[in-house]
Design a protein around this motif. Structure first.
Motif, mmCIF file in Angstrom:
data_model
loop_
_atom_site.group_PDB
_atom_site.id
_atom_site.type_symbol
_atom_site.label_atom_id
_atom_site.label_comp_id
_atom_site.label_asym_id
_atom_site.label_seq_id
_atom_site.Cartn_x
_atom_site.Cartn_y
_atom_site.Cartn_z
ATOM 1 N N ILE A 93 3.315 7.699 -12.094
ATOM 2 C CA ILE A 93 4.766 8.658 -12.257
ATOM 3 C C ILE A 93 4.771 9.577 -13.528
ATOM 4 O O ILE A 93 5.221 10.624 -13.373
ATOM 5 N N SER A 94 3.994 9.207 -14.431
ATOM 6 C CA SER A 94 4.296 9.989 -15.732
ATOM 7 C C SER A 94 3.519 11.321 -15.465
ATOM 8 O O SER A 94 3.817 12.407 -16.383
ATOM 9 N N ILE A 95 2.740 11.349 -14.666
ATOM 10 C CA ILE A 95 1.729 12.535 -14.454
ATOM 11 C C ILE A 95 2.212 13.036 -12.944
ATOM 12 O O ILE A 95 1.744 14.201 -12.345
ATOM 13 N N ASP A 96 3.134 12.543 -12.282
ATOM 14 C CA ASP A 96 3.540 12.993 -11.046
ATOM 15 C C ASP A 96 2.629 13.099 -9.855
ATOM 16 O O ASP A 96 2.557 14.173 -9.328
ATOM 17 N N ASN A 97 1.684 12.016 -10.043
ATOM 18 C CA ASN A 97 0.559 11.961 -9.068
ATOM 19 C C ASN A 97 0.863 10.999 -7.785
ATOM 20 O O ASN A 97 0.793 10.021 -7.749
ATOM 21 N N TYR A 98 1.115 11.949 -6.797
ATOM 22 C CA TYR A 98 1.447 11.113 -5.472
ATOM 23 C C TYR A 98 0.345 10.230 -4.819
ATOM 24 O O TYR A 98 0.577 9.292 -4.322
ATOM 25 N N ASP A 99 -0.726 10.919 -5.043
ATOM 26 C CA ASP A 99 -1.995 10.299 -4.372
ATOM 27 C C ASP A 99 -2.274 9.160 -5.235
ATOM 28 O O ASP A 99 -2.547 7.709 -4.642
ATOM 29 N N LEU A 100 -2.158 8.866 -6.507
ATOM 30 C CA LEU A 100 -2.265 7.590 -7.333
ATOM 31 C C LEU A 100 -1.194 6.593 -6.859
ATOM 32 O O LEU A 100 -1.424 5.218 -6.833
ATOM 33 N N LEU A 101 0.062 7.213 -6.790
ATOM 34 C CA LEU A 101 1.044 6.343 -6.565
ATOM 35 C C LEU A 101 0.824 5.699 -5.044
ATOM 36 O O LEU A 101 1.034 4.467 -4.811
ATOM 37 N N LEU A 102 0.389 6.517 -4.111
ATOM 38 C CA LEU A 102 -0.076 5.769 -2.726
ATOM 39 C C LEU A 102 -1.236 4.684 -2.958
ATOM 40 O O LEU A 102 -0.976 3.688 -2.216
ATOM 41 N N SER A 103 -2.067 5.019 -3.865
ATOM 42 C CA SER A 103 -3.118 3.926 -3.915
ATOM 43 C C SER A 103 -2.385 2.593 -4.535
ATOM 44 O O SER A 103 -2.906 1.636 -4.153
ATOM 45 N N VAL A 104 -1.386 2.774 -5.370
ATOM 46 C CA VAL A 104 -0.932 1.553 -6.002
ATOM 47 C C VAL A 104 -0.049 0.856 -5.101
ATOM 48 O O VAL A 104 -0.339 -0.459 -4.927
ATOM 49 N N SER A 105 0.890 1.734 -4.212
ATOM 50 C CA SER A 105 1.375 0.894 -3.116
ATOM 51 C C SER A 105 0.520 0.333 -2.104
ATOM 52 O O SER A 105 0.697 -0.851 -2.009
ATOM 53 N N LEU A 106 -0.428 0.789 -1.608
ATOM 54 C CA LEU A 106 -1.603 0.214 -0.947
ATOM 55 C C LEU A 106 -2.195 -0.963 -1.367
ATOM 56 O O LEU A 106 -2.499 -1.791 -0.735
ATOM 57 N N THR A 107 -2.645 -1.130 -2.700
ATOM 58 C CA THR A 107 -3.151 -2.064 -3.304
ATOM 59 C C THR A 107 -2.407 -3.189 -3.498
ATOM 60 O O THR A 107 -2.639 -4.307 -3.383
ATOM 61 N N HIS A 108 -1.075 -2.920 -3.695
ATOM 62 C CA HIS A 108 -0.056 -3.997 -3.673
ATOM 63 C C HIS A 108 0.151 -4.607 -2.287
ATOM 64 O O HIS A 108 0.206 -5.919 -2.194
ATOM 65 N N VAL A 109 -0.012 -3.748 -1.099
ATOM 66 C CA VAL A 109 -0.336 -4.352 0.306
ATOM 67 C C VAL A 109 -1.487 -5.560 0.294
ATOM 68 O O VAL A 109 -1.367 -6.559 0.917
ATOM 69 N N SER A 110 -2.607 -4.943 -0.239
ATOM 70 C CA SER A 110 -3.812 -6.011 -0.154
ATOM 71 C C SER A 110 -3.505 -7.020 -1.143
ATOM 72 O O SER A 110 -4.095 -8.100 -0.570
ATOM 73 N N LEU A 111 -2.867 -6.827 -2.166
ATOM 74 C CA LEU A 111 -2.337 -8.149 -3.139
ATOM 75 C C LEU A 111 -1.787 -9.168 -2.430
ATOM 76 O O LEU A 111 -1.874 -10.513 -2.312
ATOM 77 N N TYR A 112 -0.668 -8.709 -1.736
ATOM 78 C CA TYR A 112 0.235 -9.657 -0.888
ATOM 79 C C TYR A 112 -0.286 -10.199 0.298
ATOM 80 O O TYR A 112 -0.046 -11.331 0.798
ATOM 81 N N LEU A 113 -1.246 -9.712 0.829
ATOM 82 C CA LEU A 113 -1.828 -10.056 2.202
ATOM 83 C C LEU A 113 -2.974 -11.170 1.776
ATOM 84 O O LEU A 113 -3.571 -11.863 2.227
ATOM 85 N N SER A 114 -3.293 -11.063 0.426
ATOM 86 C CA SER A 114 -4.277 -11.972 -0.044
ATOM 87 C C SER A 114 -3.906 -13.552 -0.748
ATOM 88 O O SER A 114 -4.589 -14.181 -0.714
#
Length: 308
Positions: A80-101
């Motif tokens: 968020i601090s560098i306004d990077n949407y690609d990284l924000l997407l990666s964070v969200s999708l990694t959260h999906v992997s986390l909760y499915l684990s």
């Protein structure tokens, strides 16, 4: 004719002023051209964010979910601090992997982060790729919900599209194969599942994605077991154990030995198979305890108690 002395006081003042201006221009030009080189893009925070996401993925594989949560929270702030949407997407999708684990998977939380990822995808550098990455996570959620059959056509078409887009990205291409393998296996299409799982294992091996190799061979073992081929299942499981040891994947190893016991106990096992299953369950529990997962260790011990 009147002669002018170039070195007269009047002329020399004008010339001196002109020379002074010329010298200033030269000095200014030289000091600009010899100044320090400057980067057009600074990536310090971006790289730190990527490191946080990568470490979070490792924590998920090792079952350290609380640390993965902390790292992903940190990565989100960095993105968020560098306004990077690609990284924000990666964070969200990694959260999906986390909760499915989680065991059982926390599907509702995974779906919340998937929705977040879809909403971010339109602002990323490559919208098409981002949407397909989201579709891959959506397929995983449907698999976790055991809701494959009604969505079989939609999932397979999306994954085939993704494979074309990610043809030069071995990791994502192999992940598509792995998802397709799950879909075919859960649909009872074991022959097709085996073929595509092996394609995924080959891609992961060629690109040296160590943890994913073990996971894929675990899936191959599951598929053989469900197809009724216990011998091939145990052989695949030995390969999974080998690679999970190489990757120091404690969660993977605990699961490998647990499923090994389940395979050995299928049908009417003789005494030799029962004894081997007991050893496997005991070892699974030991690994889970050592990895700080007493709840999973207890599941191994509960099955062991039924054999005594």
């Amino acid at each position: 004719m009147k002669k002018y002395n170039l070195f007269s006081s009047k002329c020399s003042g004008k010339i001196a002023a002109a020379l002074s201006t010329f010298i200033f221009i030269i000095i200014f030009s030289v000091s600009c051209s010899s100044g320090p080189k400057r980067l057009m893009v600074i990536t310090t925070i971006q790289n730190n964010c990527k490191d946080s996401i990568e470490t979070a993925n490792s924590c998920i594989l090792n079952g350290n979910y609380s640390m993965a949560e902390d790292l992903l929270s940190k990565a989100r702030v960095q993105a968020i601090s560098i306004d990077n949407y690609d990284l924000l997407l990666s964070v969200s999708l990694t959260h999906v992997s986390l909760y499915l684990s989680y065991n059982p998977p926390e599907v509702e939380k995974a779906e919340q982060f998937l929705n977040q990822a879809y909403s971010l995808s339109g602002n990323t550098k490559n919208t098409k790729e981002s949407e397909l990455l989201c579709a891959m996570s959506e397929a995983r959620i449907l698999i976790a919900k055991n809701n494959v059959q009604p969505n079989f056509k939609m999932i397979t078409e999306k994954m085939d599209d993704a494979k074309k887009v990610f043809k030069n990205s071995p990791y994502n291409h192999a992940q598509c194969d792995s998802i397709l393998g799950d879909v075919y296996r859960l649909s009872g299409k074991y022959k097709e599942a085996d073929k595509i799982y092996n394609e995924a294992a080959k891609l992961f091996t060629e690109s040296m994605y160590l943890s994913e190799i073990g996971i894929t061979w675990y899936k191959i073992a599951q598929n053989h077991s469900q197809a009724g081929n216990s011998k091939a299942a145990l052989e695949a499981l030995n390969t999974a154990i080998y690679y999970d040891r190489c990757a120091e994947n404690s969660m993977g190893l605990g699961a490998d030995y647990y499923i090994k016991a389940v395979i050995l106990l299928k049908g009417t096992p003789n005494e030799s198979k029962r004894n081997e299953a007991k050893k496997s369950l005991q070892h699974s529990a030991e690994i889970y305890f050592a990895a700080g997962k007493p709840d999973l260790a207890e599941k191994s011990l509960d099955l062991l108690k039924t054999l005594e």
